[in-house]
Design a protein around this motif. Structure first.
Motif, PDB file in Angstrom:
ATOM      1  N   GLU A 173       0.857  -1.182   0.000  1.00 40.19           N
ATOM      2  CA  GLU A 173       0.000   0.000   0.000  1.00 40.19           C
ATOM      3  C   GLU A 173       0.890   1.227   0.000  1.00 40.19           C
ATOM      4  O   GLU A 173       1.838   1.315   0.783  1.00 40.19           O
ATOM      5  CB  GLU A 173      -0.923  -0.028   1.222  1.00 40.19           C
ATOM      6  N   ALA A 174       0.589   2.188  -0.866  1.00 39.80           N
ATOM      7  CA  ALA A 174       1.439   3.364  -1.068  1.00 39.80           C
ATOM      8  C   ALA A 174       1.693   4.141   0.221  1.00 39.80           C
ATOM      9  O   ALA A 174       2.792   4.630   0.441  1.00 39.80           O
ATOM     10  CB  ALA A 174       0.814   4.276  -2.121  1.00 39.80           C
TER      11      ALA A 174
ATOM     12  N   SER B 124     -13.335  -5.479   1.141  1.00 37.59           N
ATOM     13  CA  SER B 124     -13.272  -6.368  -0.021  1.00 37.59           C
ATOM     14  C   SER B 124     -13.123  -5.518  -1.276  1.00 37.59           C
ATOM     15  O   SER B 124     -13.627  -4.396  -1.355  1.00 37.59           O
ATOM     16  CB  SER B 124     -14.497  -7.267  -0.099  1.00 37.59           C
ATOM     17  N   GLU B 125     -12.384  -6.055  -2.215  1.00 40.80           N
ATOM     18  CA  GLU B 125     -12.127  -5.384  -3.484  1.00 40.80           C
ATOM     19  C   GLU B 125     -12.169  -6.406  -4.600  1.00 40.80           C
ATOM     20  O   GLU B 125     -11.990  -7.600  -4.374  1.00 40.80           O
ATOM     21  CB  GLU B 125     -10.745  -4.711  -3.486  1.00 40.80           C
TER      22      GLU B 125
ATOM     23  N   ASP C 288      -4.926  -4.485  -8.162  1.00 47.35           N
ATOM     24  CA  ASP C 288      -4.065  -3.309  -8.313  1.00 47.35           C
ATOM     25  C   ASP C 288      -4.969  -2.093  -8.457  1.00 47.35           C
ATOM     26  O   ASP C 288      -5.346  -1.709  -9.563  1.00 47.35           O
ATOM     27  CB  ASP C 288      -3.163  -3.453  -9.534  1.00 47.35           C
ATOM     28  N   LYS C 289      -5.342  -1.509  -7.328  1.00 43.67           N
ATOM     29  CA  LYS C 289      -6.228  -0.346  -7.384  1.00 43.67           C
ATOM     30  C   LYS C 289      -6.167   0.468  -6.111  1.00 43.67           C
ATOM     31  O   LYS C 289      -5.741  -0.028  -5.080  1.00 43.67           O
ATOM     32  CB  LYS C 289      -7.661  -0.769  -7.699  1.00 43.67           C
ATOM     33  N   ASP C 290      -6.585   1.701  -6.217  1.00 40.96           N
ATOM     34  CA  ASP C 290      -6.725   2.602  -5.068  1.00 40.96           C
ATOM     35  C   ASP C 290      -5.495   2.644  -4.159  1.00 40.96           C
ATOM     36  O   ASP C 290      -5.603   2.629  -2.941  1.00 40.96           O
ATOM     37  CB  ASP C 290      -7.964   2.238  -4.236  1.00 40.96           C
TER      38      ASP C 290
END
Length: 182
Positions: free
Chosen positions: A42-43, A136-137, A165-167
Motif C-alpha cells: 500500500e502506497a 473487499s475489493e 491493483d487499485k486505489d
C-alpha cells in the motif's frame, strides 16, 4: 462460512465440467492447488505484508492453447506489519475468481502461458485494543506461468499473478502448484 462449502462446490464444478469435456470427446478437465506468497503493498504504508495463501483451482482445457479456470483460496496465517509504530495484523480472509489461460507447448514437458481474469478478495486488518476492519475489493487480474508435465495426468506449475491493483494498493506474488487432469 464460505470455506466449508468450498470443497463440495469445487466437486460439483468438476462434475459439470467433466460432462462438457465428455461431450467434446476429450479428457480436458483438471483440478489442483497452489501455495502462494502474496505481497500486499500500500502506497501510504512503509511495510509490505507477505501473506502465505493456498488456493484450489478447477479448469477446462478448451483447446490445445486455451483453458478456462475457477480459483478460490484463503490466507494460511496472519501477517503483522508496522503502521506508524503500531503493529497491525493483516489476514487474507478469502479470494476467488475466473480466468482465461492462453499458452503453447514449448516442448513435450514445458508449456508457458499468460493468464487474465477477474478476482474478488477480502482482507481484515486488526489492531490490538482498537478493533478490526474488513474490506473487499475486486479487479482485473493478470499473470504468467509455466506448466511442467510430470506424466500424462500430473502437471506442476510456477506462476506469478497480480490479483488486485487499485486505489493505492496491490496484491501480487508467485505460486507453486500441482494439478491433475481427468
Amino acid at each position: 462460512m464460505i470455506y466449508k462449502n468450498l470443497i463440495p462446490t469445487m466437486g460439483i464444478c468438476a462434475l459439470a465440467l467433466g460432462g462438457v469435456a465428455a461431450q467434446a470427446g476429450t479428457p480436458a478437465v483438471y483440478f489442483g492447488g497452489n501455495l502462494a506468497t502474496l505481497k500486499y503493498a500500500e502506497a501510504r504504508l512503509h511495510d509490505d505484508a507477505t501473506i502465505k495463501s493456498f488456493y484450489g483451482r478447477i479448469g477446462l482445457q478448451l483447446n490445445s492453447n486455451f483453458s478456462g479456470e475457477l480459483r478460490a483460496g484463503m490466507g494460511l496465517r496472519d501477517e503483522t506489519i508496522d503502521v506508524i509504530g503500531t503493529d497491525v495484523d493483516l489476514e487474507l480472509d478469502h479470494f476467488y475468481g475466473a480466468y482465461l489461460r492462453g499458452g503453447f507447448q514449448a516442448s513435450e514437458e514445458v508449456s508457458p502461458y499468460v493468464v487474465i481474469g477477474y478476482t474478488k478478495g477480502e482482507l481484515t486488518a486488526s489492531e490490538p485494543g482498537v478493533g478490526s476492519k474488513t474490506a473487499s475489493e475486486s479487479d482485473m487480474s493478470f499473470g504468467f506461468g509455466v506448466d511442467f508435465l510430470v506424466d500424462n495426468l500430473v502437471t506442476v506449475n510456477i506462476e506469478y499473478m497480480r490479483y488486485l491493483d487499485k486505489d493505492g494498493f496491490d496484491v501480487s506474488g508467485p505460486s507453486l502448484g500441482i494439478s491433475s487432469s481427468f
